[in-house]
Design an enzyme around this catalytic site. Sequence first.
Site, PDB file in Angstrom:
ATOM      1  CE  LYS A   1       7.600   3.384  -0.501  1.00  0.00           C
ATOM      2  NZ  LYS A   1       7.967   1.962  -0.358  1.00  0.00           N
TER       3      LYS A   1
ATOM      4  CG  ASP B   1      -4.856 -13.556  -0.473  1.00  0.00           C
ATOM      5  OD1 ASP B   1      -5.925 -14.053  -0.902  1.00  0.00           O
ATOM      6  OD2 ASP B   1      -3.867 -14.232  -0.157  1.00  0.00           O
ATOM      7  CB  ILE B   2      -9.760 -13.197  -0.923  1.00  0.00           C
ATOM      8  CG1 ILE B   2      -9.196 -14.054   0.217  1.00  0.00           C
ATOM      9  CG2 ILE B   2      -9.664 -13.933  -2.255  1.00  0.00           C
ATOM     10  CD1 ILE B   2     -10.006 -15.307   0.519  1.00  0.00           C
TER      11      ILE B   2
ATOM     12  CE  LYS C   1       4.414  -1.794  -4.242  1.00  0.00           C
ATOM     13  NZ  LYS C   1       5.479  -1.552  -3.241  1.00  0.00           N
ATOM     14  CG  PHE C   2      -2.330  -5.786   2.058  1.00  0.00           C
ATOM     15  CD1 PHE C   2      -2.334  -6.861   2.941  1.00  0.00           C
ATOM     16  CD2 PHE C   2      -1.869  -4.559   2.511  1.00  0.00           C
ATOM     17  CE1 PHE C   2      -1.876  -6.713   4.253  1.00  0.00           C
ATOM     18  CE2 PHE C   2      -1.413  -4.412   3.814  1.00  0.00           C
ATOM     19  CZ  PHE C   2      -1.421  -5.489   4.682  1.00  0.00           C
TER      20      PHE C   2
ATOM     21  CG  ASP D   1       5.029   0.170  -0.569  1.00  0.00           C
ATOM     22  OD1 ASP D   1       3.913  -0.140  -1.039  1.00  0.00           O
ATOM     23  OD2 ASP D   1       6.029   0.405  -1.262  1.00  0.00           O
TER      24      ASP D   1
HETATM   25  O1  6AU Z   1      13.445   5.502  -4.748  1.00  0.00           O
HETATM   26  P1  6AU Z   1      13.706   4.029  -4.755  1.00  0.00           P
HETATM   27  O2  6AU Z   1      13.780   3.458  -6.138  1.00  0.00           O
HETATM   28  O3  6AU Z   1      14.901   3.649  -3.942  1.00  0.00           O
HETATM   29  O4  6AU Z   1      12.481   3.326  -3.994  1.00  0.00           O
HETATM   30  C1  6AU Z   1      11.191   3.335  -4.501  1.00  0.00           C
HETATM   31  C2  6AU Z   1      10.193   2.822  -3.499  1.00  0.00           C
HETATM   32  C3  6AU Z   1      10.380   1.375  -3.080  1.00  0.00           C
HETATM   33  C4  6AU Z   1       9.307   0.608  -3.825  1.00  0.00           C
HETATM   34  O5  6AU Z   1       8.762  -0.453  -3.057  1.00  0.00           O
HETATM   35  C5  6AU Z   1       8.230   1.658  -4.090  1.00  0.00           C
HETATM   36  O6  6AU Z   1       8.888   2.920  -4.060  1.00  0.00           O
HETATM   37  N1  6AU Z   1       7.508   1.509  -5.372  1.00  0.00           N
HETATM   38  C6  6AU Z   1       6.091   1.451  -5.410  1.00  0.00           C
HETATM   39  C7  6AU Z   1       5.238   1.787  -4.311  1.00  0.00           C
HETATM   40  C8  6AU Z   1       5.489   2.901  -3.458  1.00  0.00           C
HETATM   41  O7  6AU Z   1       4.182   1.255  -4.149  1.00  0.00           O
HETATM   42  C9  6AU Z   1       5.453   1.148  -6.602  1.00  0.00           C
HETATM   43  C10 6AU Z   1       6.186   1.084  -7.794  1.00  0.00           C
HETATM   44  O8  6AU Z   1       5.644   0.919  -8.875  1.00  0.00           O
HETATM   45  N2  6AU Z   1       7.528   1.267  -7.733  1.00  0.00           N
HETATM   46  C11 6AU Z   1       8.208   1.478  -6.570  1.00  0.00           C
HETATM   47  O9  6AU Z   1       9.432   1.647  -6.602  1.00  0.00           O
HETATM   48  O10 6AU Z   1      10.175   1.305  -1.692  1.00  0.00           O
END
Ligand code: 6AU
Length: 263
Positions: free
Chosen positions: A59, A95-96, A92-93, A90
Amino acid sequence: MGGDSWGLRWDAANDSFSRQYMQTAADKQSLVCFAADLQTVDEVRETVETIGPYIACLKLHVDIVKDWTSDGWKEVCNLAKELGVLIWEDRKFADIGRVSRQQMAGAVDIRSWADIVTAHLISGPDIVKGLMDGWKDVGRVGGVLLLAQMSSRGNLLIPNYTKSVVEQGKEMDGVIGFIGNGSNPTDVQSLRELVGEGKMIWTPGINLNTGDGVAGQQYGHPRDAVLAGADCLIVGSGIYRSEDPVNAAKEYARVSWNALLER
Ligand code: 6AU
């Protein structure tokens, strides 16, 4: 065969991306998606090179990288391909549909290298069509993960919102699964009840040291998340901030895989 360990999920979540992920996870005995939240192309590439054998997905946050170049990024993406892991941007889109489609292009051209992207369904269902059209514009196909829950403290994805996202997302072809709150097994379990067997749940907020993280992040234990119904564990700082990232990745892989077998 991947199906032997995945049980019901193997047959039910049968889109090509879920299958590819599950097969890679079975081959590597790891449900770990590495969140490469690193600031330079070299750091991303070097870390992925060393922990590659223990991860089943990569990711990225392309907009964190300070020295991004198209050529440098190609090396990262080629490395992921050699490792047999899907590439998830990742971004996080939210928008329309029309703008999301345009955002898939632009300077970094996400549609050309990402297999998976993340989206909020806050703007309505056409965002998924916009993203799928983005891939179609370059003759590719991709998969969307919808944010149904989040791991951060005080987030506004309340149960009724989660329910609406899942009800709509379950019926959409491009949607391969949902993001769930890995920091809280009860949340993951209730999300799994809504989702059923047919789509994946991927969870951030995972660390062997549970509790509060930096800036409102919250962490749950990898085993608990998998037993509650998570199919993929997103781990960033738990690996790259560790004194020994390779051993950390190995340990997350071991714990996640044993939990899947236990499930
Ligand atoms: O293990 P970490 O805390 O160092 O990183 C967590 C990763 C980060 C966030 O952008 C992502 O997970 N994330 C996401 C995602 C994947 O969509 C959603 C969320 O609710 N919390 C979160 O941490 O790259």
